[in-house]
Design an enzyme around this catalytic site. Sequence first.
Site, PDB file in Angstrom:
ATOM      1  NE  ARG A  93     -12.596  -0.287  21.766  1.00  0.00           N
ATOM      2  CZ  ARG A  93     -11.836  -1.294  22.257  1.00  0.00           C
ATOM      3  NH1 ARG A  93     -10.601  -0.836  22.544  1.00  0.00           N
ATOM      4  NH2 ARG A  93     -12.205  -2.283  22.674  1.00  0.00           N
ATOM      5  CD  GLU A 114      -1.471  -0.015   3.688  1.00  0.00           C
ATOM      6  OE1 GLU A 114      -2.033  -1.081   3.867  1.00  0.00           O
ATOM      7  OE2 GLU A 114      -1.644   0.997   4.158  1.00  0.00           O
ATOM      8  CB  SER A 157      -7.838  -2.517   6.445  1.00  0.00           C
ATOM      9  OG  SER A 157      -7.337  -2.761   7.468  1.00  0.00           O
ATOM     10  CG  HIS A 192      -2.152  -8.776   9.209  1.00  0.00           C
ATOM     11  ND1 HIS A 192      -0.882  -8.086   8.829  1.00  0.00           N
ATOM     12  CD2 HIS A 192      -2.859  -7.657   9.734  1.00  0.00           C
ATOM     13  CE1 HIS A 192      -0.971  -6.853   8.565  1.00  0.00           C
ATOM     14  NE2 HIS A 192      -2.012  -6.633   9.286  1.00  0.00           N
ATOM     15  NE  ARG A 216      -8.532  -9.366  21.649  1.00  0.00           N
ATOM     16  CZ  ARG A 216      -8.915  -8.198  21.303  1.00  0.00           C
ATOM     17  NH1 ARG A 216      -8.113  -7.087  21.693  1.00  0.00           N
ATOM     18  NH2 ARG A 216     -10.245  -7.989  20.903  1.00  0.00           N
ATOM     19  CB  CYS A 241      -1.843  -5.662   5.948  1.00  0.00           C
ATOM     20  SG  CYS A 241      -1.693  -3.955   6.537  1.00  0.00           S
TER      21      CYS A 241
END
Lengths: 134, 341, 388
Positions: B198, B80, B295, B233, B242, B112
């Site tokens: 968020r 990008e 994204s 990623h 997580r 990404c």
Amino acid sequence: MGVARYWREIPARYNLIGKKCEICGKVYFPPRTICPKCRRKSIGKMQDYKLSGKGTVESYTIIYTPPPEFEGKAPYAIALIKMEEGCYLTGQIVDCKLDEIHIGMKVEACFRRIQEDGKRGAIYYGYKFRKAES
Amino acid sequence: MAAIVGYGAYVPRYRIKVEEIAGIWGRQAKSISSGLNVFEKSVPGIDEDTATISVEAARRAVKAAKINPEEIGAIYVGSESHPYAVKPTATIVAEAIGATPELTAADYEFACKAGTAGMQNCIALVESKMIKYGMAIGADVAQAAPGDALEYTAAAGGAAYIIGKEGIAEINETVSFTTDTPDFWRREGQPYPGHGERFTGEPAYFRHVGTAAKMLMERVGSRPSDYDYAIFHQPNGKFPIRIARKLGFEKKQIEHGLLCPIIGNTYSGSAMLGLAAVLDIAKPGQRILMVSYGSGAGSDAFDITVTDAIESYPRQGIRQMIEEKEYVDYATYMKFRREFE
Amino acid sequence: MREVAVIGIGMTEFGELWQKSFRELVAEAGVKAILDAGIEGEDIDAMYIGGMSTGRFIGQEHVGSLALEVAGLEDLHIPATRVEAACASGGVAMHQGYIAVASGMYDIVVVGGAEKMTDVVGGEATNILASAADREWESFFGATFPGLYALMARYHMHHHGTTQEQLAMVAVKNHHNGSLNPKAQFRREISVEDVLNSPIVAEPLHLLDCSPITDGAAAAILAPVDIARKYTDKIIKIKASVQACDTLSFHSRSRFDSLPAAVHAAKKAYEMAGVKPSDIDVAEVHDCFTIAEIIAIEDLGFVEKGKGGKATEEGLTALDGQIPVNTSGGLKAKGHPVGATGVAQINEIVMQLRGEADKRQVKGATIGLTHNVGGSGGTAVVHILEAI
């Protein structure tokens, strides 16, 4: 700089393609059309020859007053480098502390931005050198 | 399916510490570092960009794989931060590795995950016998507005993969999960990206990475415990941990491929560099799961099995390369990012 | 070949001459030389004018024609030719003038050299001067002109033990000489500390190791010796005029602690003049950078290779030394309007040999030498002059 002038040097600037005289075997970089030793015998006998990219620093300087194309890049190191094949060239040394550079330092070619034709023009890439990994 | 014939990775030698950036903006470095699980990030030299990083990675791949670069039939560079908005990075790479002129080449952009999209394309071209080898590169010199949260993670680096019929690792399967989710973007002509803060978490990263991973495991009939390594990623050092836990992976499966804490988020290079770190130590027969995330949004998941050929492959030592570093202060970082020009 | 003499000289003041244009400089130097020689415009057969980069400094090429016009000689329609060999343009113009007279083609020839460097800003001047190097393989990669001489300096220091202080002493000496030259750009003394404390341009070269950006012009009138007697009693004969060339790029040379073209030119010049280095009473050498003078006195055979730094330190080249070098202040203090330099050097030697150098006069000087270099040594011109 017009782009054609940059474009035609791409093989030499990207991949260190020089010339080898088929008659005497001497390697030239930057590329030459005539071998100064064999002269007319060498005409048409100068073959493309890719350098290994490995060399030794023979002398160096740190540029503090750069020309406009390199404004904002100083200080940077310029070295006279003897290539493994016996020819000499001029190039920047990057990726090390400037005070680490010394005569006799082993270097290898890497691929970097050299300059650009302003903010809107073409970007010119080519060889620079860094400390040899081995 | 196709296989990874060779890989090469490159991370610039300069680093900036999170505390150096935090100090400039009067933030608490400790809370940022622990919040992101990122301690320092790579910084491109003043003369480095996505093209130079791609070339360095590509040259390492060609050298290690010992293939004739003229046999590479396709090169895709995912990024990008291509140096040109119009004019491909891929042609620069093709010329610099000696793959020209008989090949197809293009630049990809999918935040990404553009590099893994390139891998999928190469797999398809190899499978269809259109090409013998394809090269997919994921590389970035990620932009971040000074003072933005992204500044602590936006890093530089890249990895190149040569895809062919046989190699050091078989690609058993790949699937993708894609939706229109505007969690992060950069408008045409703008120097820095914007993001949904968020919102980049649950509906974006976690939903896409998690779903792609599950789709893949369902497709091949595998469970998390079947994998020796998993790479997700790494927009920061926390998200991949997580999602791994959520999917049922253990820490030891992901820790070796987790580079973000020490180099930051290399965007298109992120998952592919993680895979390179894993291949550096993987043994024949070991199985790897890789899931990228871009994204916008989408994830590509890969199921990979290491072959015997890896034994004779000259490993890159990406972690050693990362160790060869030099710290810069914030002003030097800005100079290297050409922010003053 | 006929014997050739310099029968007239003239030059402008050197410096940042904000008020004066290129054409005014050319006119001033030319007229002074013509008056000094005592010739009429009608006597002139041809003109050669050295200019390194008029095209980029003032956007003007075709300055041969311009020189003819500013001299008011257009009705004579004599040939006026611009000569270019970077910083050796003036020296090469002298060599061309010499050939023209010696061959018998022309009798009276005006040789000029001029550069107007301050009509562009500093960075642009750096870029223009870098065109004396190899644009594709040196300057493209960021090598500047001081940078190339810095490579020479570092090499010389490494292999011959030359010191930073010895480099500085060249500048100190030349500034002293410049303080005695009313036409010099810098007429002030400096110390070794001043040089070492000045900003670094290209390590190991500091600002005061470098010649400045200068405006200026110089001219000389050449004539066959037998015709010269008609105009003057103070005949300065050109005993040798030699130009030698080498590769454009520094990295392609056979040596890095010497300029092979200068060595070659000097050797041939001594042969042509029938003199030895020890016969030279005074010399003007191309000290575009301090290291260049150290290399020059070695290349000219005044001292052994590698001993130039030590010799400078010991005062060999000082005004009262064995071979005074750059009595004018050299390029360093007198100034370096690139195209003019080679002709300005001739001006100084002619003054010395005529005994007109006032406070900087070398007593009893009869044989003098000029050494003018283009680029990093791609061209070198050596002249040996004698008062007869």
